[in-house]
Design a protein around this motif. Structure first.
Motif, mmCIF file in Angstrom:
data_model
loop_
_atom_site.group_PDB
_atom_site.id
_atom_site.type_symbol
_atom_site.label_atom_id
_atom_site.label_comp_id
_atom_site.label_asym_id
_atom_site.label_seq_id
_atom_site.Cartn_x
_atom_site.Cartn_y
_atom_site.Cartn_z
ATOM 1 N N ALA A 1 0.835 -1.208 0.000
ATOM 2 C CA ALA A 1 0.000 0.000 0.000
ATOM 3 C C ALA A 1 0.868 1.255 0.000
ATOM 4 O O ALA A 1 0.530 2.253 -0.640
ATOM 5 C CB ALA A 1 -0.938 -0.007 1.208
ATOM 6 N N ALA A 2 2.002 1.188 0.685
ATOM 7 C CA ALA A 2 2.908 2.335 0.761
ATOM 8 C C ALA A 2 3.898 2.381 -0.400
ATOM 9 O O ALA A 2 4.300 3.456 -0.845
ATOM 10 C CB ALA A 2 3.670 2.312 2.080
ATOM 11 N N THR A 3 4.293 1.193 -0.885
ATOM 12 C CA THR A 3 5.318 1.072 -1.929
ATOM 13 C C THR A 3 4.841 0.023 -2.922
ATOM 14 O O THR A 3 5.134 -1.164 -2.755
ATOM 15 C CB THR A 3 6.674 0.658 -1.305
ATOM 16 N N PRO A 4 4.085 0.433 -3.941
ATOM 17 C CA PRO A 4 3.448 -0.542 -4.837
ATOM 18 C C PRO A 4 4.394 -1.489 -5.571
ATOM 19 O O PRO A 4 4.011 -2.606 -5.892
ATOM 20 C CB PRO A 4 2.670 0.331 -5.816
ATOM 21 N N THR A 5 5.618 -1.065 -5.859
ATOM 22 C CA THR A 5 6.579 -1.945 -6.521
ATOM 23 C C THR A 5 7.900 -1.916 -5.742
ATOM 24 O O THR A 5 8.869 -1.303 -6.170
ATOM 25 C CB THR A 5 6.808 -1.544 -7.997
ATOM 26 N N PRO A 6 7.934 -2.597 -4.607
ATOM 27 C CA PRO A 6 9.124 -2.534 -3.754
ATOM 28 C C PRO A 6 10.295 -3.326 -4.325
ATOM 29 O O PRO A 6 10.123 -4.334 -5.009
ATOM 30 C CB PRO A 6 8.646 -3.168 -2.449
#
Length: 154
Positions: A111-116
């Motif tokens: 949710a915070a980093t869509p493509t970590p």
């Protein structure tokens, strides 16, 4: 005291210092959140508070009075969350005990980093998996990242 859990205001009768974990399990019968260590180290008890991953075994219920709590029961409610689908597709769990907390930590990450990156996954997923399925967990998070992730649960 009233608390917001999975989008519903619920009245609970307990002491303010009672850990949220026990309120969820014993007062609200939401048993998907697990007890692991009781000191906030293992992550089996991870839930979301206003969308952020928190360890519910060390969080007093009084700290969530005006906050929104989301448990594993609400993740993908109605339809499997992309992480849940990826977990199944890649056969992530072995014993499965840590999985609800692991999924909640991963959902907060996406949710915070869509493509970590792998480094971001490693930094965010501090939950303990006694079976050692970390390579499959990382692969499942990467797989879910390419799927549309639903908006955070209420």
């Amino acid at each position: 005291m009233d608390i917001d859990v999975n989008g519903t205001r619920r009245a609970v009768d307990c002491e303010a210092a009672t850990p949220l974990l026990w309120v969820l399990r014993d007062h609200l019968n939401l048993t998907g959140t697990r007890f692991g260590c009781g000191i906030g180290a293992c992550g089996a008890c991870t839930v979301h508070m206003d969308g952020a991953a928190v360890r519910s075994c060390v969080l007093p219920v009084s700290a969530i009075a005006d906050r929104r709590v989301t448990t594993i029961e609400a993740l993908g409610a109605g339809d499997a969350h992309p992480l849940q689908r990826a977990w199944i597709e890649l056969q992530v769990p072995q014993c499965g005990y840590c999985q609800s907390g692991m999924l909640m930590a991963a959902a907060a990450l996406l949710a915070a980093t869509p493509t970590p990156s792998d480094a971001q996954i490693d930094a965010a997923i501090t939950n303990v998996c006694r079976c050692g399925t970390y390579p499959r967990i990382r692969a499942a998070i990467r797989l879910a990242a390419v799927s549309p992730v639903s908006a955070p649960s209420p």
